[in-house]
Design a protein around this motif. Structure first.
Motif, mmCIF file in Angstrom:
data_model
loop_
_atom_site.group_PDB
_atom_site.id
_atom_site.type_symbol
_atom_site.label_atom_id
_atom_site.label_comp_id
_atom_site.label_asym_id
_atom_site.label_seq_id
_atom_site.Cartn_x
_atom_site.Cartn_y
_atom_site.Cartn_z
ATOM 1 N N LEU A 50 -104.600 2.158 -106.577
ATOM 2 C CA LEU A 50 -105.515 2.446 -105.425
ATOM 3 C C LEU A 50 -106.387 3.496 -106.042
ATOM 4 N N THR A 51 -107.488 3.629 -105.331
ATOM 5 C CA THR A 51 -108.640 4.646 -105.833
ATOM 6 C C THR A 51 -109.010 5.044 -104.234
ATOM 7 N N LEU A 52 -108.843 6.630 -104.338
ATOM 8 C CA LEU A 52 -109.158 7.179 -102.884
ATOM 9 C C LEU A 52 -110.451 8.218 -103.252
ATOM 10 N N THR A 53 -111.080 8.341 -102.308
ATOM 11 C CA THR A 53 -112.198 9.236 -102.227
ATOM 12 C C THR A 53 -112.020 10.115 -100.685
ATOM 13 N N ASP A 54 -113.093 11.063 -100.525
ATOM 14 C CA ASP A 54 -113.001 11.890 -99.288
ATOM 15 C C ASP A 54 -111.707 12.485 -99.273
ATOM 16 N N VAL A 55 -111.093 12.980 -100.247
ATOM 17 C CA VAL A 55 -109.792 13.625 -100.016
ATOM 18 C C VAL A 55 -110.178 15.188 -100.169
ATOM 19 N N GLN A 56 -109.719 16.043 -99.226
ATOM 20 C CA GLN A 56 -109.879 17.320 -99.441
ATOM 21 C C GLN A 56 -109.137 18.063 -100.571
ATOM 22 N N PRO A 57 -109.782 19.132 -101.056
ATOM 23 C CA PRO A 57 -109.069 19.768 -102.138
ATOM 24 C C PRO A 57 -107.632 20.242 -101.633
ATOM 25 N N GLY A 58 -106.757 20.414 -103.047
ATOM 26 C CA GLY A 58 -105.446 20.613 -102.436
ATOM 27 C C GLY A 58 -104.306 19.439 -102.910
ATOM 28 N N THR A 59 -103.257 19.719 -102.483
ATOM 29 C CA THR A 59 -101.989 18.761 -102.763
ATOM 30 C C THR A 59 -101.763 17.991 -101.525
ATOM 31 N N HIS A 60 -101.599 16.951 -101.748
ATOM 32 C CA HIS A 60 -101.400 15.650 -100.486
ATOM 33 C C HIS A 60 -100.197 14.833 -100.869
ATOM 34 N N ARG A 61 -99.899 14.120 -99.881
ATOM 35 C CA ARG A 61 -98.565 13.184 -99.978
ATOM 36 C C ARG A 61 -98.969 11.823 -99.659
ATOM 37 N N ILE A 62 -98.452 10.987 -100.661
ATOM 38 C CA ILE A 62 -98.885 9.556 -99.990
ATOM 39 C C ILE A 62 -97.636 8.618 -100.043
ATOM 40 N N ARG A 63 -97.542 7.910 -99.072
ATOM 41 C CA ARG A 63 -96.644 7.189 -98.720
ATOM 42 C C ARG A 63 -96.609 5.728 -98.631
ATOM 43 N N MET A 64 -95.868 4.827 -99.177
ATOM 44 C CA MET A 64 -96.205 3.286 -99.141
ATOM 45 C C MET A 64 -94.686 2.884 -98.849
ATOM 46 N N SER A 65 -95.118 1.868 -97.664
ATOM 47 C CA SER A 65 -93.895 1.269 -97.049
ATOM 48 C C SER A 65 -94.290 -0.511 -96.955
ATOM 49 N N MET A 66 -93.022 -0.975 -96.832
ATOM 50 C CA MET A 66 -93.208 -2.427 -96.700
ATOM 51 C C MET A 66 -92.015 -3.201 -96.060
ATOM 52 N N GLY A 67 -92.254 -4.226 -95.249
ATOM 53 C CA GLY A 67 -91.063 -5.033 -94.674
ATOM 54 C C GLY A 67 -91.835 -6.096 -93.741
ATOM 55 N N LEU A 68 -90.721 -6.999 -93.498
ATOM 56 C CA LEU A 68 -90.951 -8.112 -92.834
ATOM 57 C C LEU A 68 -91.363 -7.822 -91.247
ATOM 58 N N ASN A 69 -90.678 -6.776 -90.854
ATOM 59 C CA ASN A 69 -91.116 -6.121 -89.471
ATOM 60 C C ASN A 69 -92.147 -4.909 -89.635
ATOM 61 N N PRO A 70 -93.730 -5.260 -89.232
ATOM 62 C CA PRO A 70 -94.465 -4.287 -89.502
ATOM 63 C C PRO A 70 -94.190 -2.964 -88.416
ATOM 64 N N ALA A 71 -93.208 -3.122 -87.527
ATOM 65 C CA ALA A 71 -93.065 -1.822 -86.743
ATOM 66 C C ALA A 71 -91.999 -1.061 -87.288
ATOM 67 N N ASN A 72 -91.361 -1.394 -88.454
ATOM 68 C CA ASN A 72 -90.104 -0.783 -89.047
ATOM 69 C C ASN A 72 -90.063 -1.074 -90.511
ATOM 70 N N PRO A 73 -91.408 -0.568 -91.498
ATOM 71 C CA PRO A 73 -91.263 -0.984 -92.794
ATOM 72 C C PRO A 73 -90.242 0.081 -93.533
ATOM 73 N N VAL A 74 -89.817 -0.139 -94.706
ATOM 74 C CA VAL A 74 -89.066 0.408 -95.603
ATOM 75 C C VAL A 74 -89.880 1.396 -96.509
ATOM 76 N N GLU A 75 -89.854 2.603 -96.613
ATOM 77 C CA GLU A 75 -90.492 3.502 -97.432
ATOM 78 C C GLU A 75 -90.136 3.141 -98.979
ATOM 79 N N LEU A 76 -91.244 2.751 -99.686
ATOM 80 C CA LEU A 76 -90.810 2.472 -101.267
ATOM 81 C C LEU A 76 -91.479 3.436 -102.076
#
Length: 126
Positions: A50-76
């Motif tokens: 993925l490519t991001l822009t408009d990210v303020q300077p500094g350290t950030h955290r990205i989280r990616m989750s997936m699952g059959l139940n969109p309300a309760n995805p598992v963090e990958l």
């Protein structure tokens, strides 16, 4: 007011080669679904690029989750990345190994930066 990060590109693929001389990314084997002969199935390796822009300077955290139940995805994936300027484009290569799918369906994928959702999509597994 600070803008929230914008997603410029989201690609599921077999691999990404980063040329050390030019810094260019070569994306290999783009796909949008997985076909299995039987379930459960384990997909040995894929990359979420993925490519991001408009990210303020500094350290950030990205989280990616997936699952059959969109309300309760598992963090990958959960990891930190740096931004030098909101004007920069930040390319993130996220490797997923031995991803298991117990049954066919549309697996919801949610991507968050600093706990703020920036993408909700799916990966169809048949």
């Amino acid at each position: 007011m600070q803008s929230k990060p914008s997603l410029l590109a989201w690609i599921t693929c077999d691999g990404v080669h980063l040329d050390p001389a030019s810094g260019k990314h070569t994306i290999l084997g783009v796909f949008s679904n997985i076909k299995a002969r039987s379930f459960p199935v384990t997909h040995p390796y894929m990359v979420w690029f993925l490519t991001l822009t408009d990210v303020q300077p500094g350290t950030h955290r990205i989280r990616m989750s997936m699952g059959l139940n969109p309300a309760n995805p598992v963090e990958l994936i959960a990891r930190e990345f740096e931004s030098q300027s909101p004007l920069h484009r930040i390319n993130l290569i996220n490797e997923l190994r031995n991803l298991r799918f117990d049954q066919p369906g549309d697996y919801a994928i949610v991507i968050e930066v600093d706990d703020d959702p920036i993408l909700a999509t799916n990966l169809t597994v048949t």
